[in-house]
Design an enzyme around this catalytic site. Structure first.
Site, PDB file in Angstrom:
ATOM      1  N   HIS A  41      -3.692  -5.084   0.379  1.00 40.74           N
ATOM      2  CA  HIS A  41      -3.135  -5.618   1.632  1.00 40.74           C
ATOM      3  C   HIS A  41      -3.152  -7.150   1.614  1.00 40.74           C
ATOM      4  O   HIS A  41      -4.088  -7.763   2.152  1.00 40.74           O
ATOM      5  CB  HIS A  41      -3.947  -5.107   2.817  1.00 40.74           C
ATOM      6  CG  HIS A  41      -3.739  -3.661   3.100  1.00 40.74           C
ATOM      7  ND1 HIS A  41      -2.743  -3.201   3.927  1.00 40.74           N
ATOM      8  CD2 HIS A  41      -4.372  -2.563   2.632  1.00 40.74           C
ATOM      9  CE1 HIS A  41      -2.785  -1.885   3.983  1.00 40.74           C
ATOM     10  NE2 HIS A  41      -3.766  -1.468   3.196  1.00 40.74           N
ATOM     11  N   CYS A  48       0.838  -1.200   0.000  1.00 41.66           N
ATOM     12  CA  CYS A  48       0.000   0.000   0.000  1.00 41.66           C
ATOM     13  C   CYS A  48       0.880   1.261   0.000  1.00 41.66           C
ATOM     14  O   CYS A  48       1.496   1.551  -1.010  1.00 41.66           O
ATOM     15  CB  CYS A  48      -0.992  -0.040   1.138  1.00 41.66           C
ATOM     16  SG  CYS A  48      -2.488   0.872   0.739  1.00 41.66           S
ATOM     17  N   GLU A  75      -1.468  -9.157   3.360  1.00 44.00           N
ATOM     18  CA  GLU A  75      -1.312  -9.735   4.706  1.00 44.00           C
ATOM     19  C   GLU A  75      -2.661 -10.112   5.324  1.00 44.00           C
ATOM     20  O   GLU A  75      -2.735 -10.986   6.183  1.00 44.00           O
ATOM     21  CB  GLU A  75      -0.544  -8.755   5.615  1.00 44.00           C
ATOM     22  CG  GLU A  75      -1.292  -7.507   6.081  1.00 44.00           C
ATOM     23  CD  GLU A  75      -1.284  -6.343   5.066  1.00 44.00           C
ATOM     24  OE1 GLU A  75      -1.045  -6.597   3.871  1.00 44.00           O
ATOM     25  OE2 GLU A  75      -1.549  -5.195   5.482  1.00 44.00           O
TER      26      GLU A  75
END
Ligand code: GLN
Length: 548
Positions: free
Chosen positions: A507, A381, A509
């Site tokens: 994102h 990001c 993750e």
């Protein structure tokens, strides 16, 4: 109809209710039950999206774009099923709904009160997922600690639900702390007794006591707790400190938590299969080597601020049978003079997401260093946006290049806001949020990592790569290897001449789980090992070719 398990906490905060709830859910799921977990947070913010990460840790984003509590991340990582807006409710959201209804005249002139109007709204939301037909068991974690003023309407609602439903359809697990007093050489049960009393004063009796403890519970202690807290002895569950959160389900299984819960809910104990989980745990505990990754960000004082990134490294490390040592580096402390000293020893660098100007130049300096030295790079990001700015400044020669978030007057706005975003004034819930499609370019690094062309990933940002500059970037060696097929926004950038240089606007993750470690994290850790094995000499050679 679904069964409902409520998880409350006594004595202190930070007892790990979220991990406990996720662990219990995992065990029940492994016995074939369809389980979901939801969290009710007693604060007034409508969602955690506007909270500073220092306040409450990272903001976790769901597929449907809800900005939620980070415990939902644990739920997804453990259960490997997505959560949604319905899984996280705050007092602010409850009040907002009730007040909106009041303004619409829905209460027909009645005085609107905590009981019944607020509690009815909490109840509606607590039972919502259970009524969907998608779940056999709904676990509800109540944030905060019993006894907090803010938690009272929630406990009252649980009392009502318990009263309205059949006895065997609900269950309360109360998490508590058994402190060990060194001077007395004794484990103390009094705080637990008090917190159970507090619950009872609100009309709620816990069925299972989960005791956080540093030392194993003796039989005598279990008997004492059962007697004074009014629970059965086998309902006193020891939650001993462990080396990793991923060991908690196994510890809970040893304590027969799952079978005790099922017995109380009058549900059969189907065969359990935790072999995949156990495999993961074995790999996590017995790595064959290690790599050292730098996490460059500005919220590094608080581990929780980058929770999902740390967890994704745990998954990605285990998938490679490697221990990932994550070294947190404050971006504000990096400059041209010390970048070598701060990053030179690392096998990979991840530049973190974030907002605002603070620490930006340090991130850009770090990226220049890893780009020029062939050190594996992964930007997420804002980290990806910084890699674009760095490339524009140092390769394209656009010295003034910036994101308009940091410098609205830049002459080279390589990162800029989309036209639709510019009209928005409110801060809460107005970013590009949730899952969006992305198509990967065949032959790119991203494509080889994912092994597929069409992916979806979750977003939380306002600014985007400015497509006006794309041609110049691609000619100079940074390509857009992932784009949104609907609006052509750039989602992934990479530098094909670099061993591993990937920036993603989304994102990843947030989608990494124990069962499904995220492919970019897995690939990044692998690249870090390759870099480590290649040795410094190779890096010097790369530097020479980069400069040539
Ligand atoms: N601040 C950037 C934006 O709003 C990046 C956000 C992030 O890293 N999550 O676009």
């Amino acid at each position: 109809m679904a069964k409902y398990i409520f998880v409350t906490g006594g004595v202190t905060s930070s007892l790990g209710k979220g991990i406990f709830a996720a662990s219990l859910a995992k065990l029940l799921q492994s016995r074939g039950y369809r389980v979901t977990i939801q969290k009710f947070d007693p604060y007034i913010n409508v969602d955690p999206g506007t909270l500073n990460p220092y306040e409450h840790g990272e903001c976790y984003v769901t597929e449907d774009g809800a900005e939620t509590d980070l415990d939902l991340g644990h739920y997804e990582r453990f259960l490997n099923i997505p959560t949604s807006q319905a899984n996280n409710v705050t007092t602010g959201r409850v009040y907002q709904t009730v007040i909106n209804k009041e303004r619409e005249g829905a209460y027909l002139g009645k005085t609107v009160q905590v009981i019944p109007h607020i509690t009815d709204e909490i109840k509606r939301r607590m039972l919502l997922l259970g009524k969907s037909g998608e779940y056999d068991i709904v676990i509800t974690e109540i944030g905060g600690t019993v006894g907090d003023i803010e938690a009272q309407p929630y406990i009252e609602t649980v009392r009502q639900i318990r009263w309205e439903l059949e006895e065997h359809d609900t269950l309360i697990c109360h998490l508590t702390l058994l402190p060990y007093l060194k001077s007395a050489k004794e484990v103390k049960t009094k705080p637990t007794q008090h917190s159970v009393k507090e619950l009872q004063a609100l009309g709620v009796m816990p069925n299972i006591l989960v005791c956080r403890t540093e030392t194993p519970l003796t039989d005598e202690l279990r008997r004492k707790m059962a007697l004074f807290c009014n629970v059965e002895k086998d309902s006193v569950i020891q939650a001993i400190d462990v080396d990793t959160i991923y060991a908690v389900p196994i510890e809970m299984q040893k304590e027969h938590l799952d079978t005790t819960v099922l017995k109380k809910l009058h549900l059969p104990s189907e065969r359990i299969n935790m072999s995949k989980w156990q495999d993961f745990l074995n790999k996590l505990r017995n790595p064959h080597g290690e790599v050292r990754i730098g996490l460059v960000g500005k919220y590094i004082e608080l581990q929780d601020a980058y929770k999902s990134i740390h967890e994704a490294f745990t998954h990605g490390g285990a998938a490679n049978s490697l221990k990932v040592i994550v070294e947190s580096i404050h971006s504000e402390h990096i400059d041209d003079n010390n970048v070598e000293e701060k990053l030179g020893h690392l096998h990979g660098v991840l530049v973190a997401p974030g907002f605002g100007n603070r620490g930006i130049e340090g991130k850009i300096t770090a990226i220049r260093y890893v780009r020029e030295h062939g050190i594996p790079f992964f930007g997420i990001c804002l980290g990806m946006q910084c890699s674009v700015i760095e490339f524009a400044r140092n390769v394209l020669g656009l010295k003034d290049a910036h994101s308009t978030e940091m410098n609205p007057d830049t002459t080279a706005p390589v990162i800029d806001m989309m036209a639709e975003q510019k009209k928005i004034k409110n801060k809460g819930g107005t970013m590009r949020l949730g899952a969006y499609k992305c198509d990967l370019k065949k032959g790119s690094l991203a494509f080889s990592l994912y092994g597929t062309e069409h992916i979806t990933e979750r977003h939380r940002h306002r600014y985007e790569f400015n497509n006006k500059y794309l041609e110049d970037f691609e000619k100079a060696g940074m390509i857009a290897s992932g784009r949104n097929p609907d609006n052509q926004l750039v989602e992934v950038v990479e530098i094909p001449s670099h061993p591993f240089f990937v920036g993603v606007q989304y994102h990843p993750e947030l989608k990494s789980t124990v069962d499904n470690p995220h492919p970019v994290f897995v690939g990044f850790v692998k690249a870090a090992l390759a870099y480590k094995n290649s040795g410094v000499k190779k890096n010097a050679e790369l530097k020479a070719t980069a400069l040539a």
